[in-house]
Scaffold this motif. Structure first.
Motif, short mmCIF file in Angstrom:
data_model
loop_
_atom_site.label_atom_id
_atom_site.label_comp_id
_atom_site.label_asym_id
_atom_site.label_seq_id
_atom_site.Cartn_x
_atom_site.Cartn_y
_atom_site.Cartn_z
N ARG A 1 96.02 35.13 18.29
CA ARG A 1 96.09 33.74 17.81
C ARG A 1 94.88 32.95 18.30
O ARG A 1 94.26 32.20 17.56
N ARG A 2 94.55 33.15 19.57
CA ARG A 2 93.40 32.44 20.15
C ARG A 2 92.10 32.88 19.47
O ARG A 2 91.25 32.04 19.16
N ILE A 3 91.94 34.16 19.25
CA ILE A 3 90.73 34.66 18.59
C ILE A 3 90.60 34.06 17.20
O ILE A 3 89.53 33.61 16.80
N THR B 1 91.87 31.31 16.00
CA THR B 1 91.72 29.85 15.94
C THR B 1 90.49 29.32 16.67
O THR B 1 89.98 28.26 16.32
N GLU B 2 89.98 30.07 17.65
CA GLU B 2 88.89 29.54 18.45
C GLU B 2 87.54 30.19 18.20
O GLU B 2 86.51 29.59 18.53
N ASP B 3 87.51 31.38 17.65
CA ASP B 3 86.23 32.04 17.42
C ASP B 3 85.51 31.34 16.28
O ASP B 3 86.05 31.20 15.18
N PRO B 4 84.27 30.87 16.50
CA PRO B 4 83.56 30.16 15.44
C PRO B 4 83.14 31.06 14.27
O PRO B 4 82.92 30.59 13.17
N ARG C 1 84.49 33.27 11.87
CA ARG C 1 85.80 33.65 11.28
C ARG C 1 85.82 35.12 10.84
O ARG C 1 86.80 35.81 11.04
N ALA D 1 86.05 37.41 13.83
CA ALA D 1 87.38 37.30 14.43
C ALA D 1 88.38 38.13 13.63
O ALA D 1 89.15 38.91 14.20
#
Length: 142
Positions: A17-19, A21-24, A26, A29
């Protein structure tokens, strides 16, 4: 990807989930998550339904509404059903993606009725031919 590989099973879904939502980046990710999902699902396909559900339930929530990841998880669930349970339907296999039909021909433990169906009704010549080969008995590690 290394973080996913090293994460204990209980921590994988929150990390995914973090990857996502937070990885710029996409695409990167999603690629990392697909690689992890494919590797883990291949190892779990054919396990009992409780083990499968314990893994997929939090993962389903972690991937959210991403259409590709949702489809991939659904396809792996069909692989699981074709190896662990007798619950598969001809209409589902007929509508399955080329990827899923190929995966079924490559997965050890897929039931003979599934392979017989694909040998006759597989979408591509490659799937029909692969379905007729003797079944594999050892995982391919992918």
């Amino acid at each position: 990807m290394r973080a996913l590989d090293a994460a204990p099973a209980a921590e994988a879904a929150p990390l995914i989930r973090r990857i996502l939502t937070e990885d710029p980046d996409r695409q990167m990710a999603r690629a990392a998550v697909v690689r992890h999902l494919d590797g883990r699902a291949a190892k779990l396909a054919g396990t009992d339904d409780q083990t499968w559900h314990t893994w997929t339930a939090p993962l389903r929530e972690a991937i959210g509404d991403d259409p590709f990841l949702t489809l991939r998880l659904q396809e792996w669930t069909l692989v699981h059903q074709a190896t662990a349970t007798p619950s598969w339907s001809p209409s589902t296999l007929s509508a399955a993606s080329d990827w899923l039909q190929r995966r079924l021909t490559e997965t050890p433990g897929v039931s003979a009725p599934v392979l017989a169906f694909l040998a006759e009704h597989g979408r591509t010549k490659r799937v029909r031919a692969a379905s007729r080969r003797p079944p594999r008995t050892e995982p391919d590690g992918s």
